[in-house]
Design a protein around this motif. Sequence first.
Motif, PDB file in Angstrom:
ATOM      1  N   LEU A   1       9.419  14.619  -5.296  1.00 14.32           N
ATOM      2  CA  LEU A   1      10.326  14.752  -4.157  1.00 14.32           C
ATOM      3  C   LEU A   1      11.738  15.155  -4.562  1.00 14.32           C
ATOM      4  O   LEU A   1      12.538  15.544  -3.711  1.00 14.32           O
ATOM      5  CB  LEU A   1      10.373  13.445  -3.354  1.00 14.32           C
ATOM      6  CG  LEU A   1       9.020  12.964  -2.793  1.00 14.32           C
ATOM      7  CD1 LEU A   1       9.205  11.658  -2.010  1.00 14.32           C
ATOM      8  CD2 LEU A   1       8.396  14.023  -1.904  1.00 14.32           C
ATOM      9  N   GLY A   2      12.078  15.033  -5.859  1.00 15.52           N
ATOM     10  CA  GLY A   2      13.393  15.452  -6.329  1.00 15.52           C
ATOM     11  C   GLY A   2      14.530  14.596  -5.826  1.00 15.52           C
ATOM     12  O   GLY A   2      15.642  15.078  -5.593  1.00 15.52           O
ATOM     13  N   MET A   3      14.288  13.291  -5.670  1.00 22.39           N
ATOM     14  CA  MET A   3      15.317  12.371  -5.178  1.00 22.39           C
ATOM     15  C   MET A   3      15.773  11.436  -6.293  1.00 22.39           C
ATOM     16  O   MET A   3      15.117  11.313  -7.321  1.00 22.39           O
ATOM     17  CB  MET A   3      14.767  11.564  -3.992  1.00 22.39           C
ATOM     18  CG  MET A   3      14.369  12.430  -2.801  1.00 22.39           C
ATOM     19  SD  MET A   3      13.355  11.535  -1.572  1.00 22.39           S
ATOM     20  CE  MET A   3      14.582  10.397  -0.910  1.00 22.39           C
ATOM     21  N   VAL A   4      16.891  10.768  -6.071  1.00 19.65           N
ATOM     22  CA  VAL A   4      17.422   9.819  -7.044  1.00 19.65           C
ATOM     23  C   VAL A   4      16.754   8.462  -6.848  1.00 19.65           C
ATOM     24  O   VAL A   4      16.621   7.980  -5.719  1.00 19.65           O
ATOM     25  CB  VAL A   4      18.951   9.678  -6.889  1.00 19.65           C
ATOM     26  CG1 VAL A   4      19.489   8.579  -7.807  1.00 19.65           C
ATOM     27  CG2 VAL A   4      19.643  11.012  -7.196  1.00 19.65           C
ATOM     28  N   LEU A   5      16.334   7.834  -7.935  1.00 19.46           N
ATOM     29  CA  LEU A   5      15.669   6.538  -7.889  1.00 19.46           C
ATOM     30  C   LEU A   5      16.506   5.506  -8.642  1.00 19.46           C
ATOM     31  O   LEU A   5      16.835   5.695  -9.810  1.00 19.46           O
ATOM     32  CB  LEU A   5      14.284   6.644  -8.532  1.00 19.46           C
ATOM     33  CG  LEU A   5      13.471   5.343  -8.631  1.00 19.46           C
ATOM     34  CD1 LEU A   5      13.097   4.843  -7.241  1.00 19.46           C
ATOM     35  CD2 LEU A   5      12.218   5.569  -9.467  1.00 19.46           C
ATOM     36  N   LEU A   6      16.824   4.397  -7.962  1.00 16.89           N
ATOM     37  CA  LEU A   6      17.625   3.338  -8.567  1.00 16.89           C
ATOM     38  C   LEU A   6      16.896   2.006  -8.420  1.00 16.89           C
ATOM     39  O   LEU A   6      16.741   1.497  -7.305  1.00 16.89           O
ATOM     40  CB  LEU A   6      18.999   3.246  -7.899  1.00 16.89           C
ATOM     41  CG  LEU A   6      19.874   4.510  -7.968  1.00 16.89           C
ATOM     42  CD1 LEU A   6      21.160   4.297  -7.176  1.00 16.89           C
ATOM     43  CD2 LEU A   6      20.180   4.879  -9.404  1.00 16.89           C
ATOM     44  N   PRO A   7      16.430   1.402  -9.514  1.00 18.12           N
ATOM     45  CA  PRO A   7      15.734   0.113  -9.434  1.00 18.12           C
ATOM     46  C   PRO A   7      16.711  -1.058  -9.385  1.00 18.12           C
ATOM     47  O   PRO A   7      17.758  -1.037 -10.024  1.00 18.12           O
ATOM     48  CB  PRO A   7      14.919   0.088 -10.735  1.00 18.12           C
ATOM     49  CG  PRO A   7      15.715   0.934 -11.690  1.00 18.12           C
ATOM     50  CD  PRO A   7      16.414   1.980 -10.863  1.00 18.12           C
ATOM     51  N   VAL A   8      16.353  -2.073  -8.612  1.00 16.89           N
ATOM     52  CA  VAL A   8      17.134  -3.306  -8.543  1.00 16.89           C
ATOM     53  C   VAL A   8      16.177  -4.486  -8.602  1.00 16.89           C
ATOM     54  O   VAL A   8      14.983  -4.350  -8.374  1.00 16.89           O
ATOM     55  CB  VAL A   8      17.977  -3.388  -7.238  1.00 16.89           C
ATOM     56  CG1 VAL A   8      19.011  -2.289  -7.189  1.00 16.89           C
ATOM     57  CG2 VAL A   8      17.081  -3.344  -6.011  1.00 16.89           C
TER      58      VAL A   8
ATOM     59  N   ALA B   1       4.417   4.954 -10.983  1.00 18.01           N
ATOM     60  CA  ALA B   1       3.899   5.837  -9.936  1.00 18.01           C
ATOM     61  C   ALA B   1       4.996   6.178  -8.926  1.00 18.01           C
ATOM     62  O   ALA B   1       5.086   7.323  -8.455  1.00 18.01           O
ATOM     63  CB  ALA B   1       2.719   5.175  -9.229  1.00 18.01           C
ATOM     64  N   VAL B   2       5.831   5.187  -8.600  1.00 18.98           N
ATOM     65  CA  VAL B   2       6.949   5.426  -7.684  1.00 18.98           C
ATOM     66  C   VAL B   2       7.936   6.408  -8.308  1.00 18.98           C
ATOM     67  O   VAL B   2       8.435   7.325  -7.652  1.00 18.98           O
ATOM     68  CB  VAL B   2       7.666   4.101  -7.341  1.00 18.98           C
ATOM     69  CG1 VAL B   2       8.913   4.369  -6.506  1.00 18.98           C
ATOM     70  CG2 VAL B   2       6.723   3.170  -6.604  1.00 18.98           C
TER      71      VAL B   2
ATOM     72  N   GLY C   1       0.807  -1.218   0.000  1.00 18.76           N
ATOM     73  CA  GLY C   1       0.000   0.000   0.000  1.00 18.76           C
ATOM     74  C   GLY C   1       0.834   1.259   0.000  1.00 18.76           C
ATOM     75  O   GLY C   1       1.954   1.281  -0.531  1.00 18.76           O
ATOM     76  N   ASP C   2       0.299   2.311   0.643  1.00 18.35           N
ATOM     77  CA  ASP C   2       0.887   3.649   0.540  1.00 18.35           C
ATOM     78  C   ASP C   2       1.810   4.025   1.693  1.00 18.35           C
ATOM     79  O   ASP C   2       2.283   5.168   1.732  1.00 18.35           O
ATOM     80  CB  ASP C   2      -0.228   4.696   0.441  1.00 18.35           C
ATOM     81  CG  ASP C   2      -1.003   4.593  -0.872  1.00 18.35           C
ATOM     82  OD1 ASP C   2      -0.440   4.048  -1.837  1.00 18.35           O
ATOM     83  OD2 ASP C   2      -2.153   5.067  -0.913  1.00 18.35           O
ATOM     84  N   GLU C   3       2.072   3.140   2.627  1.00 15.21           N
ATOM     85  CA  GLU C   3       2.902   3.502   3.771  1.00 15.21           C
ATOM     86  C   GLU C   3       4.291   3.955   3.336  1.00 15.21           C
ATOM     87  O   GLU C   3       4.856   4.900   3.897  1.00 15.21           O
ATOM     88  CB  GLU C   3       3.006   2.328   4.744  1.00 15.21           C
ATOM     89  CG  GLU C   3       3.926   2.589   5.936  1.00 15.21           C
ATOM     90  CD  GLU C   3       3.540   3.830   6.731  1.00 15.21           C
ATOM     91  OE1 GLU C   3       4.461   4.527   7.215  1.00 15.21           O
ATOM     92  OE2 GLU C   3       2.325   4.114   6.841  1.00 15.21           O
ATOM     93  N   PHE C   4       4.860   3.307   2.319  1.00 16.35           N
ATOM     94  CA  PHE C   4       6.201   3.691   1.860  1.00 16.35           C
ATOM     95  C   PHE C   4       6.204   5.112   1.301  1.00 16.35           C
ATOM     96  O   PHE C   4       7.195   5.827   1.413  1.00 16.35           O
ATOM     97  CB  PHE C   4       6.724   2.695   0.820  1.00 16.35           C
ATOM     98  CG  PHE C   4       6.151   2.857  -0.563  1.00 16.35           C
ATOM     99  CD1 PHE C   4       6.775   3.672  -1.497  1.00 16.35           C
ATOM    100  CD2 PHE C   4       4.981   2.217  -0.921  1.00 16.35           C
ATOM    101  CE1 PHE C   4       6.256   3.824  -2.774  1.00 16.35           C
ATOM    102  CE2 PHE C   4       4.449   2.365  -2.188  1.00 16.35           C
ATOM    103  CZ  PHE C   4       5.078   3.168  -3.114  1.00 16.35           C
ATOM    104  N   LYS C   5       5.073   5.529   0.698  1.00 18.52           N
ATOM    105  CA  LYS C   5       4.975   6.888   0.179  1.00 18.52           C
ATOM    106  C   LYS C   5       5.005   7.901   1.316  1.00 18.52           C
ATOM    107  O   LYS C   5       5.691   8.931   1.238  1.00 18.52           O
ATOM    108  CB  LYS C   5       3.692   7.051  -0.636  1.00 18.52           C
ATOM    109  CG  LYS C   5       3.625   6.183  -1.880  1.00 18.52           C
ATOM    110  CD  LYS C   5       2.317   6.404  -2.629  1.00 18.52           C
ATOM    111  CE  LYS C   5       2.228   5.498  -3.858  1.00 18.52           C
ATOM    112  NZ  LYS C   5       0.940   5.663  -4.575  1.00 18.52           N
TER     113      LYS C   5
END
Length: 231
Positions: free
Chosen positions: A115-122, A106-107, A72-76
């Motif tokens: 949020l202007g953060m760096v996103l790195l998928p693994v 969406a993430v 769900g949305d808790e991580f958001k």
Amino acid sequence: MTTKENFSAAAGSIVVPLGHVIGNEKWRGSEIAQKLQGKVRLIFEDGLGLVDFHLSNRTCILYISEADLVAGDEFKRRLVRFRNTSSLGGIVIVERTQISDQYFSAVQKLVVLELGMVLLPVANQGEASQLITQLVREQSKEHSSNPFLRKQSSQLAEPAVFRTVQQIPGVGKTKALLLLQQFGSIHRICNASIEELEPVVGQAGLVPSLLLLGCGKEALLQMHMKNNYLG
């Protein structure tokens, strides 16, 4: 009142020795912790709050698992709280799997654009450990004044880093290799200017590259103004 769960450190308040990673106690015994052992010096501490791993005094990791995405949305809410309460440079590592792929766009929008953060998928925790190891080594090497060491490190990207760069839309294997040869690390790719990126990824790949890597709205605006001027 500030609780442990809501606590988010300011830049400089956590002292991370060079070549070390400070991990949240909740990760003790996990796959990611086991795979980091022997590659970096891992120290566990309680009370890190929203942060999963501190890589330096100013950079930290927030890890979003497949289970977090599905739940769900808790991580958001966690990411928003971090951004609102912390001056640290946050890197978000997210597990992009067959199950969680439906949530990824969406993430990406939340983390990078809002949020202007760096996103790195693994793909999994094992790949995340390789990525964290590479990030720590790159930060350690930036303290070295030997240009030959820096040149050598740019040729030896960890497989996890190579796969992450490959996932940038429009990049693929060839351009991923060229990006890593040109810049040497994900940090340097993220901080590259439009003029530096364009010869490698091309004009068509520039917008998705900036969006995924979280290079910032300022860079996107600069590119938009450049295109309008040329058009």
